[in-house]
Scaffold this motif. Structure first.
Motif, PDB file in Angstrom:
ATOM      1  N   ALA A 266       8.814  13.793 -35.704  1.00 54.59           N
ATOM      2  CA  ALA A 266       9.383  13.397 -37.000  1.00 54.59           C
ATOM      3  C   ALA A 266       8.351  13.490 -38.115  1.00 54.59           C
ATOM      4  CB  ALA A 266       9.953  11.988 -36.921  1.00 54.59           C
ATOM      5  N   SER A 267       7.098  13.120 -37.823  1.00 51.74           N
ATOM      6  CA  SER A 267       6.048  13.199 -38.830  1.00 51.74           C
ATOM      7  C   SER A 267       5.790  14.643 -39.244  1.00 51.74           C
ATOM      8  CB  SER A 267       4.758  12.556 -38.304  1.00 51.74           C
ATOM      9  OG  SER A 267       3.738  12.583 -39.282  1.00 51.74           O
ATOM     10  N   LEU A 268       5.867  15.557 -38.289  1.00 50.58           N
ATOM     11  CA  LEU A 268       5.664  16.976 -38.588  1.00 50.58           C
ATOM     12  C   LEU A 268       6.740  17.489 -39.538  1.00 50.58           C
ATOM     13  CD1 LEU A 268       4.815  18.270 -34.987  1.00 50.58           C
ATOM     14  CD2 LEU A 268       3.202  17.643 -36.808  1.00 50.58           C
ATOM     15  N   ILE A 269       7.969  17.083 -39.307  1.00 51.33           N
ATOM     16  CA  ILE A 269       9.068  17.515 -40.169  1.00 51.33           C
ATOM     17  C   ILE A 269       8.889  16.944 -41.575  1.00 51.33           C
ATOM     18  CG2 ILE A 269      11.567  17.521 -40.484  1.00 51.33           C
ATOM     19  CD1 ILE A 269      10.451  19.233 -38.125  1.00 51.33           C
ATOM     20  N   SER A 270       8.381  15.719 -41.649  1.00 50.70           N
ATOM     21  CA  SER A 270       8.134  15.117 -42.963  1.00 50.70           C
ATOM     22  C   SER A 270       7.085  15.898 -43.744  1.00 50.70           C
ATOM     23  CB  SER A 270       7.669  13.662 -42.802  1.00 50.70           C
ATOM     24  OG  SER A 270       8.698  12.857 -42.284  1.00 50.70           O
ATOM     25  N   CYS A 271       6.136  16.470 -43.042  1.00 51.20           N
ATOM     26  CA  CYS A 271       5.059  17.216 -43.704  1.00 51.20           C
ATOM     27  C   CYS A 271       5.534  18.521 -44.329  1.00 51.20           C
ATOM     28  CB  CYS A 271       3.946  17.533 -42.709  1.00 51.20           C
ATOM     29  SG  CYS A 271       2.922  16.125 -42.249  1.00 51.20           S
ATOM     30  N   LEU A 272       6.642  19.057 -43.865  1.00 55.86           N
ATOM     31  CA  LEU A 272       7.079  20.367 -44.332  1.00 55.86           C
ATOM     32  C   LEU A 272       7.617  20.323 -45.756  1.00 55.86           C
ATOM     33  CD1 LEU A 272       8.833  21.837 -41.174  1.00 55.86           C
ATOM     34  CD2 LEU A 272       6.874  22.827 -42.379  1.00 55.86           C
ATOM     35  N   LYS A 273       7.162  21.279 -46.547  1.00 58.98           N
ATOM     36  CA  LYS A 273       7.691  21.444 -47.893  1.00 58.98           C
ATOM     37  C   LYS A 273       9.115  21.991 -47.827  1.00 58.98           C
ATOM     38  CE  LYS A 273       3.262  22.390 -50.196  1.00 58.98           C
ATOM     39  NZ  LYS A 273       2.542  23.309 -51.104  1.00 58.98           N
ATOM     40  N   ARG A 274       9.828  21.893 -48.940  1.00 55.94           N
ATOM     41  CA  ARG A 274      11.147  22.515 -49.016  1.00 55.94           C
ATOM     42  C   ARG A 274      10.997  24.026 -48.753  1.00 55.94           C
ATOM     43  NH1 ARG A 274      14.821  18.989 -51.015  1.00 55.94           N
ATOM     44  NH2 ARG A 274      14.008  17.169 -52.133  1.00 55.94           N
ATOM     45  N   GLY A 275      11.895  24.527 -47.939  1.00 56.27           N
ATOM     46  CA  GLY A 275      11.819  25.934 -47.569  1.00 56.27           C
ATOM     47  C   GLY A 275      10.791  26.212 -46.480  1.00 56.27           C
ATOM     48  N   GLY A 276      10.225  25.167 -45.895  1.00 56.82           N
ATOM     49  CA  GLY A 276       9.199  25.330 -44.864  1.00 56.82           C
ATOM     50  C   GLY A 276       9.773  25.781 -43.533  1.00 56.82           C
ATOM     51  N   ARG A 277       8.864  26.125 -42.621  1.00 59.59           N
ATOM     52  CA  ARG A 277       9.266  26.621 -41.301  1.00 59.59           C
ATOM     53  C   ARG A 277       8.604  25.800 -40.217  1.00 59.59           C
ATOM     54  NH1 ARG A 277       6.280  29.530 -44.708  1.00 59.59           N
ATOM     55  NH2 ARG A 277       5.509  31.141 -43.279  1.00 59.59           N
ATOM     56  N   TYR A 278       9.377  25.485 -39.211  1.00 61.62           N
ATOM     57  CA  TYR A 278       8.878  24.796 -38.013  1.00 61.62           C
ATOM     58  C   TYR A 278       8.994  25.772 -36.850  1.00 61.62           C
ATOM     59  CZ  TYR A 278       8.870  21.753 -33.898  1.00 61.62           C
ATOM     60  OH  TYR A 278       8.600  21.194 -32.670  1.00 61.62           O
ATOM     61  N   ALA A 279       7.871  26.049 -36.174  1.00 65.59           N
ATOM     62  CA  ALA A 279       7.860  27.015 -35.085  1.00 65.59           C
ATOM     63  C   ALA A 279       7.271  26.369 -33.836  1.00 65.59           C
ATOM     64  CB  ALA A 279       7.035  28.244 -35.474  1.00 65.59           C
ATOM     65  N   THR A 280       7.899  26.602 -32.693  1.00 66.43           N
ATOM     66  CA  THR A 280       7.424  25.970 -31.459  1.00 66.43           C
ATOM     67  C   THR A 280       7.544  26.907 -30.265  1.00 66.43           C
ATOM     68  OG1 THR A 280       7.669  24.050 -29.990  1.00 66.43           O
ATOM     69  CG2 THR A 280       9.686  24.952 -30.952  1.00 66.43           C
ATOM     70  N   SER A 281       6.600  26.759 -29.349  1.00 58.06           N
ATOM     71  CA  SER A 281       6.684  27.451 -28.060  1.00 58.06           C
ATOM     72  C   SER A 281       6.159  26.539 -26.954  1.00 58.06           C
ATOM     73  CB  SER A 281       5.867  28.752 -28.083  1.00 58.06           C
ATOM     74  OG  SER A 281       4.503  28.472 -28.308  1.00 58.06           O
ATOM     75  N   ALA A 283       6.095  22.009 -25.497  1.00 61.13           N
ATOM     76  CA  ALA A 283       6.455  20.609 -25.705  1.00 61.13           C
ATOM     77  C   ALA A 283       5.714  19.732 -24.700  1.00 61.13           C
ATOM     78  CB  ALA A 283       7.967  20.423 -25.581  1.00 61.13           C
ATOM     79  N   ILE A 284       4.386  19.869 -24.654  1.00 61.69           N
ATOM     80  CA  ILE A 284       3.625  19.148 -23.640  1.00 61.69           C
ATOM     81  C   ILE A 284       3.662  17.642 -23.847  1.00 61.69           C
ATOM     82  CG2 ILE A 284       2.076  21.087 -23.187  1.00 61.69           C
ATOM     83  CD1 ILE A 284      -0.052  19.668 -24.828  1.00 61.69           C
ATOM     84  N   GLY A 285       4.015  17.189 -25.059  1.00 60.60           N
ATOM     85  CA  GLY A 285       4.123  15.762 -25.315  1.00 60.60           C
ATOM     86  C   GLY A 285       5.494  15.200 -25.008  1.00 60.60           C
ATOM     87  N   GLY A 286       6.430  16.043 -24.571  1.00 57.94           N
ATOM     88  CA  GLY A 286       7.786  15.626 -24.265  1.00 57.94           C
ATOM     89  C   GLY A 286       8.793  16.496 -24.983  1.00 57.94           C
ATOM     90  N   PRO A 287       9.831  16.975 -24.274  1.00 56.48           N
ATOM     91  CA  PRO A 287      10.770  17.939 -24.850  1.00 56.48           C
ATOM     92  C   PRO A 287      11.891  17.333 -25.683  1.00 56.48           C
ATOM     93  CG  PRO A 287      11.318  17.556 -22.556  1.00 56.48           C
ATOM     94  CD  PRO A 287      10.067  16.765 -22.829  1.00 56.48           C
ATOM     95  N   LEU A 288      12.128  16.031 -25.555  1.00 50.93           N
ATOM     96  CA  LEU A 288      13.243  15.414 -26.264  1.00 50.93           C
ATOM     97  C   LEU A 288      12.735  14.709 -27.512  1.00 50.93           C
ATOM     98  CD1 LEU A 288      15.328  13.953 -23.298  1.00 50.93           C
ATOM     99  CD2 LEU A 288      15.383  16.237 -24.311  1.00 50.93           C
ATOM    100  N   VAL A 289      13.284  15.094 -28.671  1.00 50.59           N
ATOM    101  CA  VAL A 289      12.852  14.550 -29.958  1.00 50.59           C
ATOM    102  C   VAL A 289      14.071  14.104 -30.753  1.00 50.59           C
ATOM    103  CG1 VAL A 289      10.796  16.005 -30.027  1.00 50.59           C
ATOM    104  CG2 VAL A 289      12.913  16.808 -31.104  1.00 50.59           C
ATOM    105  N   THR A 290      13.807  13.326 -31.802  1.00 49.47           N
ATOM    106  CA  THR A 290      14.877  12.892 -32.693  1.00 49.47           C
ATOM    107  C   THR A 290      14.751  13.619 -34.027  1.00 49.47           C
ATOM    108  OG1 THR A 290      14.961  10.698 -31.683  1.00 49.47           O
ATOM    109  CG2 THR A 290      15.920  10.928 -33.874  1.00 49.47           C
ATOM    110  N   LEU A 291      15.815  14.282 -34.425  1.00 51.52           N
ATOM    111  CA  LEU A 291      15.842  15.029 -35.680  1.00 51.52           C
ATOM    112  C   LEU A 291      16.884  14.434 -36.613  1.00 51.52           C
ATOM    113  CD1 LEU A 291      15.234  17.509 -37.521  1.00 51.52           C
ATOM    114  CD2 LEU A 291      17.039  18.717 -36.247  1.00 51.52           C
ATOM    115  N   ASP A 292      16.458  14.120 -37.833  1.00 53.11           N
ATOM    116  CA  ASP A 292      17.401  13.767 -38.888  1.00 53.11           C
ATOM    117  C   ASP A 292      17.894  15.079 -39.484  1.00 53.11           C
ATOM    118  OD1 ASP A 292      18.728  13.031 -41.218  1.00 53.11           O
ATOM    119  OD2 ASP A 292      17.369  11.368 -41.632  1.00 53.11           O
TER     120      ASP A 292
END
Length: 359
Positions: A266-281, A283-292
């Motif tokens: 969630a903190s990573l998503i907060s860091c993203l600017k408008r129009g930003g991109r989140y890329a992943t390959s 999930a060593i910290g756990g695969p299940l996350v909560t997304l607003d």
């Protein structure tokens, strides 16, 4: 080159703990079929996918992180590979390989014998039904944890370099994953990139590859590893226990390259600017996350997953290696027979870069 009839290899005999890996010295040396080459393995890198496959972490029945080595994860063997298909055992793992072509099958140029090569870790399935039907070398087919290995000719790339076999073996899986991921996410000059798990194989590769494109890189890793991250080109460093949104501020980065997921998502998503991109390959910290979901659409974010690789990924990577534009980061090497020790060290995550096995 004289090719023996038997070889040393590590057999994965099922999903489980380290006991599922059996070192043997009586495994038959394979014979290349049409369109294949036989490689005398010089070195083979260790990756998260090796451990994930062994412990069955890819199964949808598993919700935890990847730091368990015992294999008691409640995995469903029917979907415990990354493709969602059952694995065939015994399997020789190892997605990374540097070696020398020792023999070729029908239809392959005999002049390739003697070439120094790297094998593409991600490959289209031989009977692919579409462009997304891929396999991992060392998962759906035997890989590099052996003295000899079979690979398809078209996915075996010649490389000219003064680097050692161990150094070259650190590139294929981690660097092609990072190259493919940041290419699909459109990393470019002017981007401000936040990389989690930056001291690992893919993370340390992503630092170099993002810098190569002219981006500013903020790397997240344990404080004890910050000097090495800075040496790779990171412009700013955060501790793995820091909250990026609190330190950097909301809407502070244009691209997140996330290899951890888990509670910090969630903190990573907060860091993203408008129009930003989140890329992943990963999930060593756990695969299940909560997304607003409101963050996703109100900030016009783009989410990118990276597994299947574009055809140009490995050739591009080879060109970067040969031009000296990226450098390997080998933390330690182990004899092939010490695979249990090597994977134990791998799971402790106290190193930077890659661990490599030497047959």
């Amino acid at each position: 080159m004289t090719i023996p009839k038997t070889m040393q290899a590590v057999h994965l005999i099922g999903h489980g703990g380290p006991e599922a890996l059996q070192f043997r010295d009586d495994v038959a040396v394979p014979t290349p079929a049409a369109g294949e080459v036989l490689i005398k393995v010089g070195a083979a890198g260790i990756n998260n996918t090796d451990v994930n496959t062994r412990i069955g972490w890819y199964s949808k029945a598993v919700a935890g992180d990847t730091e368990a080595a015992a294999g008691a994860l409640g995995a469903d063997d029917d979907d415990a590979s990354w493709t969602g298909r059952p694995l065939v055992f015994p399997r020789i793992q190892g997605a990374d390989c540097c070696g020398e072509i020792a023999a070729v099958g029908d239809g392959v140029d005999p002049a390739r014998v003697g070439e120094r090569v790297l094998v593409a870790s991600l490959q289209p399935a031989a009977d692919a039904i579409d462009d997304w039907d891929f396999i991992t070398w060392g998962s759906e087919c035997d890989g590099g944890f052996a003295q000899y290995a079979i690979a398809r000719d078209r996915h075996t790339h010649a490389v000219t370099s003064d680097l050692s076999d161990a150094e070259l073996a650190s590139f294929p899986c981690a660097y092609s994953t990072a190259e493919n991921l940041i290419s699909r996410a459109g990393c470019k000059a002017g981007d401000i990139v936040l990389i989690t798990g930056a001291s690992g194989g893919v993370g340390s590769a992503a630092i170099q590859l993002c810098k190569r494109r002219g981006a500013t890189v903020i790397a997240i890793a344990s404080a004890s590893k910050h000097d090495q991250m800075q040496d790779l080109g990171a412009d700013r460093l955060l501790d793995r226990n820091d909250d990026p949104a609190q330190i950097l501020g909301e809407q502070s980065v244009t691209l997140v390259v996330d290899l951890v997921a888990g509670d910090g998502f969630a903190s990573l998503i907060s860091c993203l600017k408008r129009g930003g991109r989140y890329a992943t390959s990963g999930a060593i910290g756990g695969p299940l996350v909560t997304l607003d979901v409101r963050d996703l659409y109100l900030k016009d974010l783009t989410f990118v997953g990276g597994t299947v690789q574009a055809p140009e990924t490995m050739p591009n990577l080879i060109s970067y290696i040969e031009a000296g534009e990226i450098k390997p980061l080998v933390a330690q090497t182990f004899p092939l027979g010490d695979i249990h020790t090597a994977q134990d060290v791998f799971l402790q995550k106290k190193f930077v870069g890659k661990l490599v096995l030497l047959p």
